[in-house]
Design a protein around this motif. Sequence first.
Motif, PDB file in Angstrom:
ATOM      1  N   THR A 119      -4.370   1.069  -7.092  1.00  0.00           N
ATOM      2  CA  THR A 119      -5.041   0.243  -5.918  1.00  0.00           C
ATOM      3  C   THR A 119      -4.300  -1.042  -5.805  1.00  0.00           C
ATOM      4  O   THR A 119      -3.373  -1.569  -6.735  1.00  0.00           O
ATOM      5  CB  THR A 119      -6.314  -0.216  -6.284  1.00  0.00           C
ATOM      6  N   ALA A 120      -4.735  -1.698  -4.808  1.00  0.00           N
ATOM      7  CA  ALA A 120      -3.842  -3.034  -4.547  1.00  0.00           C
ATOM      8  C   ALA A 120      -4.174  -4.138  -5.305  1.00  0.00           C
ATOM      9  O   ALA A 120      -3.390  -4.781  -5.833  1.00  0.00           O
ATOM     10  CB  ALA A 120      -4.329  -3.291  -2.827  1.00  0.00           C
ATOM     11  N   GLY A 143      -4.248   9.259  -3.439  1.00  0.00           N
ATOM     12  CA  GLY A 143      -4.053   9.273  -1.966  1.00  0.00           C
ATOM     13  C   GLY A 143      -2.662   9.185  -1.561  1.00  0.00           C
ATOM     14  O   GLY A 143      -2.057   9.327  -0.241  1.00  0.00           O
ATOM     15  N   TYR A 145       1.076  10.204  -0.305  1.00  0.00           N
ATOM     16  CA  TYR A 145       2.005   9.695   0.698  1.00  0.00           C
ATOM     17  C   TYR A 145       1.465   8.680   1.467  1.00  0.00           C
ATOM     18  O   TYR A 145       1.999   7.436   1.974  1.00  0.00           O
ATOM     19  CB  TYR A 145       2.575  10.923   1.443  1.00  0.00           C
ATOM     20  N   GLU A 146       0.100   8.793   2.073  1.00  0.00           N
ATOM     21  CA  GLU A 146      -0.640   7.897   3.073  1.00  0.00           C
ATOM     22  C   GLU A 146      -0.948   6.658   2.334  1.00  0.00           C
ATOM     23  O   GLU A 146      -0.666   5.660   2.850  1.00  0.00           O
ATOM     24  CB  GLU A 146      -1.691   8.583   3.254  1.00  0.00           C
ATOM     25  N   LEU A 147      -1.232   6.818   0.886  1.00  0.00           N
ATOM     26  CA  LEU A 147      -1.561   5.637   0.265  1.00  0.00           C
ATOM     27  C   LEU A 147      -0.100   4.781   0.141  1.00  0.00           C
ATOM     28  O   LEU A 147      -0.119   3.355   0.314  1.00  0.00           O
ATOM     29  CB  LEU A 147      -1.873   5.671  -1.047  1.00  0.00           C
ATOM     30  N   LYS A 149       2.517   4.747   2.138  1.00  0.00           N
ATOM     31  CA  LYS A 149       2.890   4.080   3.495  1.00  0.00           C
ATOM     32  C   LYS A 149       2.019   2.836   3.772  1.00  0.00           C
ATOM     33  O   LYS A 149       2.453   1.831   4.013  1.00  0.00           O
ATOM     34  CB  LYS A 149       2.496   5.104   4.305  1.00  0.00           C
ATOM     35  N   SER A 150       0.689   2.979   3.402  1.00  0.00           N
ATOM     36  CA  SER A 150      -0.214   1.838   3.484  1.00  0.00           C
ATOM     37  C   SER A 150       0.175   0.682   2.600  1.00  0.00           C
ATOM     38  O   SER A 150      -0.116  -0.571   3.077  1.00  0.00           O
ATOM     39  CB  SER A 150      -1.625   2.251   3.187  1.00  0.00           C
ATOM     40  N   LEU A 151       0.839   0.862   1.243  1.00  0.00           N
ATOM     41  CA  LEU A 151       0.843  -0.198   0.605  1.00  0.00           C
ATOM     42  C   LEU A 151       2.211  -1.072   0.678  1.00  0.00           C
ATOM     43  O   LEU A 151       2.565  -2.004   0.349  1.00  0.00           O
ATOM     44  CB  LEU A 151       0.932   0.445  -1.023  1.00  0.00           C
ATOM     45  N   GLY A 153       3.210  -2.261   3.923  1.00  0.00           N
ATOM     46  CA  GLY A 153       2.823  -3.449   4.484  1.00  0.00           C
ATOM     47  C   GLY A 153       2.659  -4.805   3.552  1.00  0.00           C
ATOM     48  O   GLY A 153       3.546  -5.763   3.657  1.00  0.00           O
ATOM     49  N   ASN A 179       9.568   2.664   0.143  1.00  0.00           N
ATOM     50  CA  ASN A 179       9.059   2.039  -1.197  1.00  0.00           C
ATOM     51  C   ASN A 179       9.110   2.896  -2.367  1.00  0.00           C
ATOM     52  O   ASN A 179       8.403   2.725  -3.214  1.00  0.00           O
ATOM     53  CB  ASN A 179       7.785   1.065  -1.090  1.00  0.00           C
TER      54      ASN A 179
END
Length: 215
Positions: A119-120, A143, A145-147, A149-151, A153, A179
Motif C-alpha cells: 500500500t501507499a 494489484g 501491474y496496474e498498482l 503504474k499507479s504508484l 505518480g 519503477n
Amino acid sequence: MIQADLTAQVDAAMTRAPFIPVVVIKDAAHARPLSKALARGGVPVIEITLRTDQALDAIRAAVAEAPEVLVGAGTLTSPKDIGLAQAAGAAFGVSPGLTPELLQAANDAGFPLLPGVATASEIMTGLAHGLTRFKLFPAVPAGGYELLKSLAGPFPQVRFCPTGGITLETAPKFLSLQNVSCVGGSWLAPQAMMEAGDWDGIERIARESVEKVAG
Ligand code: 3PG
C-alpha cells in the motif's frame, strides 16, 4: 552505515539480474549446486528464505562456496531475523512486510533490507525511514501491474521488486515499467528439480528466463 550506502547495496541486488529467485532450501547441501546453476544461467543472485531449519546453513554454504552469487536472506519477519541473516553472511535481506521495528533493526545493524509493501501508506512508512526500494508483495493479488503504474505518480523516487504470483510469461510486462528494477519469483528453482538434483534443468530455466526478458 549511512542510508545511501544501504540503498546502493539493495540496488546492487535488484540490478544484478532481471530476477531474484526466491528459494526454499530443505537440504543445505543444495545451496552450492543451486546457486552455481542459477549463476551459470545468468542469474547470479538468490534469496534463500528462512522457512526451513536448513536455511541459515544454506546461506552460509552459498556465501562460502558460490562467491560469484549475491546471496540474500528472505522471509525476515523480526528484528532477530536481521541479526541471524547478517551473521550468516547474507549480503541483503528481504521481508514480506514492513514494520517500523524491522526497519529500525536493519538500519541499526547497517544491513541492506528490501522490505515488502502493498500500500501507499507502507511506502510512506518506509520513506520515513529513508528507504526508497521495496518488494511489492504479494504483487499480483495486491494489484500487480496496474498498482505499480499507479504508484509511479506519487512516488517517482521509488523502485520495486514485485514478487508473488509472477511467472516467466508475465515477468516481461512487469519489467517494462520504469519503477520496476527486477522481479522476484519461485519459478526459477522448482522444488521438484531441486529434490531431483536437476541443476542443469535449473540452469536452463534461468537462461531461458534471461533470454526471454532480453528479447
Ligand atoms: C514466496 O512467497 O514464496 C515468494 O513471494 C514467491 O512467490 P511465487 O511463488 O508466487 O513466485
